[in-house]
Motif scaffolding. Structure first.
Motif, mmCIF file in Angstrom:
data_model
loop_
_atom_site.group_PDB
_atom_site.id
_atom_site.type_symbol
_atom_site.label_atom_id
_atom_site.label_comp_id
_atom_site.label_asym_id
_atom_site.label_seq_id
_atom_site.Cartn_x
_atom_site.Cartn_y
_atom_site.Cartn_z
ATOM 1 N N SER A 192 0.860 -1.178 0.000
ATOM 2 C CA SER A 192 0.000 0.000 0.000
ATOM 3 C C SER A 192 0.899 1.231 0.000
ATOM 4 O O SER A 192 2.005 1.185 0.534
ATOM 5 C CB SER A 192 -0.872 -0.036 1.265
ATOM 6 O OG SER A 192 -1.738 1.075 1.280
ATOM 7 N N ASP A 223 2.337 -3.216 7.739
ATOM 8 C CA ASP A 223 1.622 -2.506 8.814
ATOM 9 C C ASP A 223 0.433 -1.713 8.287
ATOM 10 O O ASP A 223 -0.453 -1.328 9.050
ATOM 11 C CB ASP A 223 2.598 -1.567 9.556
ATOM 12 C CG ASP A 223 3.308 -0.608 8.619
ATOM 13 O OD1 ASP A 223 3.052 0.604 8.685
ATOM 14 O OD2 ASP A 223 4.128 -1.072 7.783
ATOM 15 N N ILE A 225 -1.851 -2.703 5.880
ATOM 16 C CA ILE A 225 -3.067 -3.441 5.519
ATOM 17 C C ILE A 225 -3.197 -4.692 6.383
ATOM 18 O O ILE A 225 -2.227 -5.159 6.980
ATOM 19 C CB ILE A 225 -3.130 -3.807 4.009
ATOM 20 C CG1 ILE A 225 -2.046 -4.817 3.626
ATOM 21 C CG2 ILE A 225 -3.031 -2.575 3.131
ATOM 22 C CD1 ILE A 225 -2.222 -5.342 2.197
ATOM 23 N N SER A 226 -4.417 -5.233 6.433
ATOM 24 C CA SER A 226 -4.628 -6.398 7.296
ATOM 25 C C SER A 226 -4.168 -7.668 6.586
ATOM 26 O O SER A 226 -4.129 -7.740 5.358
ATOM 27 C CB SER A 226 -6.105 -6.518 7.672
ATOM 28 O OG SER A 226 -6.865 -6.749 6.517
ATOM 29 N N GLU A 227 -3.818 -8.650 7.399
ATOM 30 C CA GLU A 227 -3.184 -9.852 6.891
ATOM 31 C C GLU A 227 -4.029 -10.562 5.820
ATOM 32 O O GLU A 227 -3.501 -11.061 4.835
ATOM 33 C CB GLU A 227 -2.891 -10.804 8.047
ATOM 34 C CG GLU A 227 -1.828 -11.818 7.699
ATOM 35 C CD GLU A 227 -1.395 -12.648 8.898
ATOM 36 O OE1 GLU A 227 -1.458 -12.137 10.039
ATOM 37 O OE2 GLU A 227 -1.014 -13.802 8.683
ATOM 38 N N ASP A 228 -5.356 -10.599 6.039
ATOM 39 C CA ASP A 228 -6.187 -11.330 5.076
ATOM 40 C C ASP A 228 -6.182 -10.680 3.693
ATOM 41 O O ASP A 228 -6.540 -11.300 2.700
ATOM 42 C CB ASP A 228 -7.625 -11.486 5.602
ATOM 43 C CG ASP A 228 -8.218 -10.146 6.025
ATOM 44 O OD1 ASP A 228 -7.563 -9.460 6.842
ATOM 45 O OD2 ASP A 228 -9.297 -9.786 5.534
ATOM 46 N N GLN A 229 -5.729 -9.411 3.633
ATOM 47 C CA GLN A 229 -5.682 -8.737 2.329
ATOM 48 C C GLN A 229 -4.468 -9.153 1.494
ATOM 49 O O GLN A 229 -4.450 -8.941 0.285
ATOM 50 C CB GLN A 229 -5.651 -7.222 2.519
ATOM 51 C CG GLN A 229 -7.007 -6.635 2.882
ATOM 52 C CD GLN A 229 -6.891 -5.143 3.124
ATOM 53 O OE1 GLN A 229 -6.435 -4.697 4.173
ATOM 54 N NE2 GLN A 229 -7.287 -4.365 2.126
ATOM 55 N N TYR A 230 -3.443 -9.677 2.151
ATOM 56 C CA TYR A 230 -2.267 -10.066 1.365
ATOM 57 C C TYR A 230 -1.931 -11.549 1.478
ATOM 58 O O TYR A 230 -0.997 -12.028 0.862
ATOM 59 C CB TYR A 230 -1.050 -9.202 1.723
ATOM 60 C CG TYR A 230 -0.554 -9.299 3.152
ATOM 61 C CD1 TYR A 230 0.260 -10.361 3.546
ATOM 62 C CD2 TYR A 230 -0.859 -8.323 4.095
ATOM 63 C CE1 TYR A 230 0.740 -10.449 4.840
ATOM 64 C CE2 TYR A 230 -0.387 -8.406 5.391
ATOM 65 C CZ TYR A 230 0.416 -9.466 5.761
ATOM 66 O OH TYR A 230 0.888 -9.561 7.036
ATOM 67 N N GLN A 231 -2.749 -12.271 2.238
ATOM 68 C CA GLN A 231 -2.481 -13.692 2.456
ATOM 69 C C GLN A 231 -2.398 -14.476 1.142
ATOM 70 O O GLN A 231 -1.573 -15.376 0.986
ATOM 71 C CB GLN A 231 -3.560 -14.292 3.369
ATOM 72 C CG GLN A 231 -3.132 -15.567 4.089
ATOM 73 C CD GLN A 231 -1.844 -15.392 4.892
ATOM 74 O OE1 GLN A 231 -1.686 -14.378 5.575
ATOM 75 N NE2 GLN A 231 -0.929 -16.324 4.790
ATOM 76 N N SER A 248 7.924 -4.935 7.403
ATOM 77 C CA SER A 248 7.544 -3.573 7.746
ATOM 78 C C SER A 248 8.725 -2.923 8.438
ATOM 79 O O SER A 248 9.246 -3.450 9.414
ATOM 80 C CB SER A 248 6.336 -3.553 8.684
ATOM 81 O OG SER A 248 6.188 -2.242 9.221
#
Ligand code: GDP
Ligand code: ZN
Length: 401
Positions: A192, A223, A225-231, A248
């Protein structure tokens, strides 16, 4: 069988006789062993110290197209080192004990350089003859960064070892070697700010594979974005067998992994501006970025700077290459038959396409498209492939549905 030819060249006498130091006697032994490997079919026949000319027996195609011809050198008193930077005519060579020599290049080496092939390039493993040998090598100052005005011991580059893992830059249809002996490329990609561009990742991978370098994908700014967005990226690229890191510089996540990946390797760090390359390298080794900047400032002042690539030694025993010119390292559009090779997961399917020259676009009986529909091949990767191939003339296509 290549023909042998004799060339008469100027004899460049070493300025001043170097005193024999025990260390160098040992170096000489390795050097003479080395010369056997290096010289191949070439031999040097110096006609003694007093001769003004000497005869070099070399392959007839010396200095020719293959760019691999190197003259054998007199390696008496030579020591091995690494070219860490070139500024104008000055070659900075770091030797085993960390000392840096300011070197010129032996005239004969320069004579054999071609347009495509510079005599000496950053990253080259070279043998140098110090102009004078310090009483003890430990007294040579270790200077990092190397100020332009620094008083460094002086030497002459005698010979260059064969190059592996060459990174080139195309200019006017010619390839220029920017740096030699690179092992891997670490691509830094921001999750991001700037926004993640998946197609760019695939271009990066292809670019690395084209250069026969191992790609490493470093997704930075976890840091933000949330983990499920890049898993899904973990799944996609790890499954393909590429090294994937998530980092990060804000939280320190993954910095140890970066250090681990860079240690004992020579790496190029690439990525768009603003993705966090400098921050990452600084996190790996505090103050590194600062030093990078200091040196490049010096470079820009030098009028005759032709190569700005620089090797930066890391405390974790690796080297990183700093060169602004390759920040945009990515594959340009190419023919489908070439691009498909850079998509590792396509390869097992290629024999199953109905047409041997299938471009996996409009053809019937395409095994690649079938696997995309079945989600065995990622649709994202397939879209990247489509974006990377040169569009062929529709009038010429034969296997239309
Ligand atoms: P470079 O152009 O690739 O060398 O990127 P920089 O290292 O200069 O970083 C660009 C911007 O991104 C700076 O404002 C950094 O503070 C910021 N940045 C770098 N790493 C991170 C990170 O992990 N998280 C966040 N939120 N910002 C970062
Ligand atoms: Zn196909």
């Amino acid at each position: 069988m290549s023909k042998k030819k004799k060339i008469r060249v100027d004899f460049i006498k070493n300025r001043g006789k170097a005193p024999r130091v025990n260390d160098f006697t040992r170096d000489f032994k390795t050097a003479s062993e080395k010369i056997d490997d290096l010289s191949g079919t070439q031999q040097v026949r110096a006609k003694g110290d007093i001769s003004r000319k000497r005869t070099i027996i070399t392959n007839d195609d010396s200095g020719g197209q293959d760019g691999e011809v190197r003259p054998a050198a007199d390696l008496i008193n030579a020591i091995p080192g690494r070219v860490i930077q070139i500024t104008g005519l000055t070659v900075l060579v770091q030797v085993g004990n960390g000392a840096i020599y300011r070197c010129t290049v032996r005239r004969l080496l320069k004579t054999l350089a071609t347009d495509e092939r510079s005599a000496v390039t950053t990253g080259d493993k070279v043998w140098i003859i110090p102009e004078h040998i310090p009483l003890t090598l430990e007294l040579v100052p270790k200077l990092d960064p190397v100020p332009d005005s620094a008083v460094l011991p002086v030497g002459v580059v005698q010979t260059v070892e064969p190059r592996k893992g060459i990174l080139t830059r195309k200019s006017k249809h010619k390839d220029h070697v920017i740096v030699a002996n690179v092992d891997q490329v670490m691509f830094v990609i921001s999750l991001s700010q700037p926004e993640l561009k998946v197609h760019l990742v695939d271009r990066y991978i292809a670019g690395a594979l084209e250069g026969k370098l191992e790609p490493i994908l470093c997704f930075n700014k976890v840091d933000l974005i949330s983990e499920d967005q890049y898993q899904y990226l973990v799944g996609l690229y790890s499954q393909l067998g590429y090294k994937v890191l998530f980092t990060s510089t804000r939280t320190g996540v993954g910095i140890d992994d970066v250090r681990h990946v860079l240690s004992n390797k020579q790496s190029v760090v690439c990525g768009q501006s603003g993705v966090g390359k400098s921050s990452l390298l600084n996190a790996v080794q505090p103050n590194l970025g600062l030093r990078v900047n200091v040196v490049s400032e010096v470079n820009q002042k030098g009028k005759h700077t032709t190569t700005s690539a620089k090797l930066i030694p890391l405390e974790c025993k690796g080297w990183v290459v700093d060169t602004p010119g390759i920040r945009s390292f990515e594959l340009s559009n190419q023919m489908p038959s070439e691009v498909e090779n850079f998509f590792r997961e396509f390869r097992p399917m290629l024999p199953y396409c109905e047409f041997a020259d299938c471009t996996h676009t409009h053809e019937t009986g395409c095994a690649i498209k079938r696997q995309v529909f079945r989600r065995v091949i990622s649709p994202d990767r397939y879209l990247s492939y489509l974006g990377m191939i040169k569009k062929e003339d529709p009038h010429e296509s034969r296997h239309e549905r």
